[in-house]
Design an enzyme around this catalytic site. Sequence first.
Site, short mmCIF file in Angstrom:
data_model
loop_
_atom_site.label_atom_id
_atom_site.label_comp_id
_atom_site.label_asym_id
_atom_site.label_seq_id
_atom_site.Cartn_x
_atom_site.Cartn_y
_atom_site.Cartn_z
N ASP A 214 0.82 -1.22 0.00
CA ASP A 214 0.00 0.00 0.00
C ASP A 214 0.86 1.27 0.00
O ASP A 214 0.63 2.20 0.76
CB ASP A 214 -0.94 -0.01 1.20
CG ASP A 214 -2.06 1.02 1.08
OD1 ASP A 214 -2.34 1.46 -0.05
OD2 ASP A 214 -2.64 1.39 2.12
N ASP B 67 -1.14 -9.67 -5.35
CA ASP B 67 -2.46 -9.10 -5.11
C ASP B 67 -3.25 -9.23 -6.40
O ASP B 67 -3.11 -8.43 -7.31
CB ASP B 67 -2.34 -7.63 -4.68
CG ASP B 67 -3.70 -6.97 -4.47
OD1 ASP B 67 -4.72 -7.68 -4.52
OD2 ASP B 67 -3.74 -5.75 -4.26
#
Length: 319
Positions: free
Chosen positions: A70, A211
Amino acid sequence: MEEVHARQETPENNTLSSTSTTKMVEESAAGNSSNDAGAAAGWGSDTVENKERPPEQDDNKLSFITWNVDGLDGAKLPQRAVALSKYLIRYSADVVFLQEIIPPYALFLHKRLSAAYTIIEGAKEGYFTMMLLKKSRITVEKSGIVHYPATRMGRNLLVARVLFKGQKFCLMTSHFESCKSSAAERKRQLRLVMRRIGKARENVTVLFGGDTNLRDAEVAEVGLPSGVYDVWEQLGEPEHCRYTWDTEANTNKVMQFPNRFRFDRVYLCPATMDSVPQLEPDSMALVGLEKLKCGCFTSDHWGIYCTFSAEWKCTDDKN
């Protein structure tokens, strides 16, 4: 064959200031920021409480982490960068796949970890994927980037051919298209990855992690080719590893309604040739479950930590 590029496109929505973020992260690493950022060396208690400990490592097993860190979220970025590096040092995995790396994170990780790891990046600008391969255990033969032709978010597939204990394996990581509205492109990316895995699997075992942003219904619609396994399913679907993006437990993102998804996935495809080394999954755990003293978690995603046993497939001519 899919076109291979040296870099990703710069995503349009990456609005962070690389210069200012780099300065913050470097100040944090030097210990010039707040005490929450911690010192640059060792695994101290100034950023995390040191409760989360990896299992004892076996030299005959391959240890592995995949984690969306992130980097696009600027909140407490220096503290989170230091925490990430401490987790990676603590777990000391042989293979690390990272997604949503930004240039300041990349610079920081190079400074902290390049002595121990060969670092391969999926781009130099925007946000991108990264592989960290432990030099004492993994030898890189070659690496490359496969571009997703229809991506609108600068996504790609990072591939490396490596030697582990003298035997060849293929490693792949990616960050698939985000958001529910991008389901069609995400499924195209899954199909492309599965084609690449199919091409490689004849003479090497392939390990993919990243991801994927996939929903179970999307995977069911595309389907996994014969011989490709979801490691979480292969290990019996352990409940404690079911959700890797969980806004009920992880408070980094403020959501109107809680969301729990298994966005981060690990796929394994054993080689089809005899006498070619394979990997057998042994364990899976989540990483990054501790809230930092700054009030954030290291990422809005949990990381996945796995261990694999290396095995050699042989045919018994008597049967």
